[in-house]
Design an enzyme around this catalytic site. Sequence first.
Site, PDB file in Angstrom:
ATOM      1  N   TYR A   1       0.744  -1.238   0.071  1.00  0.00           N
ATOM      2  CA  TYR A   1       0.076  -0.070   0.070  1.00  0.00           C
ATOM      3  C   TYR A   1       0.843   1.273  -0.069  1.00  0.00           C
ATOM      4  O   TYR A   1       1.473   1.625   0.966  1.00  0.00           O
ATOM      5  CB  TYR A   1      -1.055   0.196   1.280  1.00  0.00           C
ATOM      6  CG  TYR A   1      -1.871  -1.039   1.587  1.00  0.00           C
ATOM      7  CD1 TYR A   1      -2.146  -1.842   0.244  1.00  0.00           C
ATOM      8  CD2 TYR A   1      -2.385  -1.566   2.604  1.00  0.00           C
ATOM      9  CE1 TYR A   1      -3.042  -2.894   0.175  1.00  0.00           C
ATOM     10  CE2 TYR A   1      -3.399  -2.710   2.627  1.00  0.00           C
ATOM     11  CZ  TYR A   1      -3.725  -3.195   1.480  1.00  0.00           C
ATOM     12  OH  TYR A   1      -4.540  -4.157   1.606  1.00  0.00           O
TER      13      TYR A   1
ATOM     14  N   HIS B   1      -0.443 -12.118   1.147  1.00  0.00           N
ATOM     15  CA  HIS B   1      -1.255 -11.409   0.270  1.00  0.00           C
ATOM     16  C   HIS B   1      -1.830 -12.176  -1.033  1.00  0.00           C
ATOM     17  O   HIS B   1      -2.843 -12.241  -1.179  1.00  0.00           O
ATOM     18  CB  HIS B   1      -0.632 -10.109  -0.036  1.00  0.00           C
ATOM     19  CG  HIS B   1      -1.555  -8.695   0.020  1.00  0.00           C
ATOM     20  ND1 HIS B   1      -0.984  -7.731  -0.147  1.00  0.00           N
ATOM     21  CD2 HIS B   1      -2.899  -8.746  -0.331  1.00  0.00           C
ATOM     22  CE1 HIS B   1      -2.022  -6.737  -0.124  1.00  0.00           C
ATOM     23  NE2 HIS B   1      -3.131  -7.542  -0.197  1.00  0.00           N
TER      24      HIS B   1
ATOM     25  N   PRO C   1     -16.260  -4.834   4.322  1.00  0.00           N
ATOM     26  CA  PRO C   1     -17.440  -4.821   4.667  1.00  0.00           C
ATOM     27  C   PRO C   1     -18.581  -3.835   4.530  1.00  0.00           C
ATOM     28  O   PRO C   1     -19.545  -4.003   4.425  1.00  0.00           O
ATOM     29  CB  PRO C   1     -17.050  -4.907   6.338  1.00  0.00           C
ATOM     30  CG  PRO C   1     -16.200  -4.161   6.457  1.00  0.00           C
ATOM     31  CD  PRO C   1     -15.423  -4.299   5.170  1.00  0.00           C
ATOM     32  N   LEU C   2     -17.859  -2.667   4.064  1.00  0.00           N
ATOM     33  CA  LEU C   2     -18.925  -1.664   3.425  1.00  0.00           C
ATOM     34  C   LEU C   2     -19.103  -1.405   1.948  1.00  0.00           C
ATOM     35  O   LEU C   2     -19.538  -0.401   1.431  1.00  0.00           O
ATOM     36  CB  LEU C   2     -18.460  -0.354   4.140  1.00  0.00           C
ATOM     37  CG  LEU C   2     -18.403  -0.214   5.818  1.00  0.00           C
ATOM     38  CD1 LEU C   2     -17.908   1.212   6.213  1.00  0.00           C
ATOM     39  CD2 LEU C   2     -19.756  -0.548   6.222  1.00  0.00           C
ATOM     40  N   GLY C   3     -18.503  -2.684   1.182  1.00  0.00           N
ATOM     41  CA  GLY C   3     -18.615  -2.706  -0.108  1.00  0.00           C
ATOM     42  C   GLY C   3     -17.912  -1.371  -0.843  1.00  0.00           C
ATOM     43  O   GLY C   3     -18.552  -0.576  -1.672  1.00  0.00           O
TER      44      GLY C   3
ATOM     45  N   GLY D   1     -17.470   1.482   0.346  1.00  0.00           N
ATOM     46  CA  GLY D   1     -18.174   2.615   0.615  1.00  0.00           C
ATOM     47  C   GLY D   1     -19.712   2.762  -0.075  1.00  0.00           C
ATOM     48  O   GLY D   1     -20.502   3.467   0.406  1.00  0.00           O
ATOM     49  N   PHE D   2     -19.941   1.863  -0.695  1.00  0.00           N
ATOM     50  CA  PHE D   2     -21.246   1.855  -1.486  1.00  0.00           C
ATOM     51  C   PHE D   2     -22.443   1.749  -0.317  1.00  0.00           C
ATOM     52  O   PHE D   2     -23.456   2.335  -0.298  1.00  0.00           O
ATOM     53  CB  PHE D   2     -21.542   0.792  -2.588  1.00  0.00           C
ATOM     54  CG  PHE D   2     -22.857   0.943  -3.306  1.00  0.00           C
ATOM     55  CD1 PHE D   2     -22.960   1.974  -4.188  1.00  0.00           C
ATOM     56  CD2 PHE D   2     -23.808   0.088  -2.520  1.00  0.00           C
ATOM     57  CE1 PHE D   2     -24.181   1.772  -5.068  1.00  0.00           C
ATOM     58  CE2 PHE D   2     -25.254   0.269  -3.291  1.00  0.00           C
ATOM     59  CZ  PHE D   2     -25.415   1.255  -4.426  1.00  0.00           C
TER      60      PHE D   2
END
Length: 330
Positions: A58, A124, A219-221, A223-224
């Site tokens: 990253y 990874h 877990p929040l897609g 941000g969607f």
Amino acid sequence: MERRTIGAAALEVGAVGLGCMPMSWAYSASRQDGETSLRAVHTALDLGTSLLDTADMYGPFTNELLVGRVLKERRGDVFVSTKVGLLVGEQHLVANGRPGYVKRACDASLRRLQTDVIDLYQLHRADPEIPVEETWGAMAELVTAGKVRALGLCAVGARAGRRAGARMHDETLRQLRSVQQVFPVSCVQAELSVWSPEALEALLPWCAARGVGFLAAMPLGNGFLTGTLKPGQGFEPDDVRARHPRFTADMMAANQPIVAGLRRVAERHSATPAQVALAWVLAQGPHVVPVPGAKRGRWTAENAAAAPLRLSPEDFTEIATLPAAQGSWD
């Protein structure tokens, strides 16, 4: 805050982790700010979050350097997870699982993180040119050397290793069976969310049956599922969502009923759609820890507050009857 255990190593973490990747990788570079990210991490730690998830690729490297600034001040508050095995090339990623490289990469990560031990060291991606058992054996030697406390494996991507008729996680399960014979797997990291529940089919049960922890990525897609993204809003060219099939204007509009359903459930609990999405992930098992990405203190505080939220049978029924997400995830 509620505590959860990462696998056979019995390492405790807070119920909700923090994915540090968006602070310096994959999302809009113009919105990245080191000092803002540092404040966000400290906010999360103050509210009971302990697991910080990063990787050497990253940035590359800048995300570990950022986390290292936190560890220098608050090592006792942090369960640090980082990853090895992917190199950033021009316009592509390259896997490197050579044992010598893995050991050098670990030493470099320790320097950047400003710590003498990594709590969870994850592979990874497996190198197709190196038997995964050899890579895992090198990682196991790092545990013996006291540089790493536990080992984890990241799931193969949706496209990688897929054969005709194969389920999404068949290749990951094959790798897990192989490396488990070399050294215990303490944790698996894979995508799991309301709109990407595929891990529930076989991967999550595999972990539960063996006492292996599960880090729920995205877990929040992306941000969607927070309900803050609008169809057609557009993304900067360096944002991974600019090239993602589920984030075209048409697909974002088509998937709005999923967010609407989460919002209805959230209203019954005086919560947010994001908190409901995280509560749903937490309910999938005591060994599951969602790791939502964030780079603002507002969002890390909101995510941490999802831990005590308990969904009702009515809530689960409503979420289960939401339409399946449209748009390929590949």
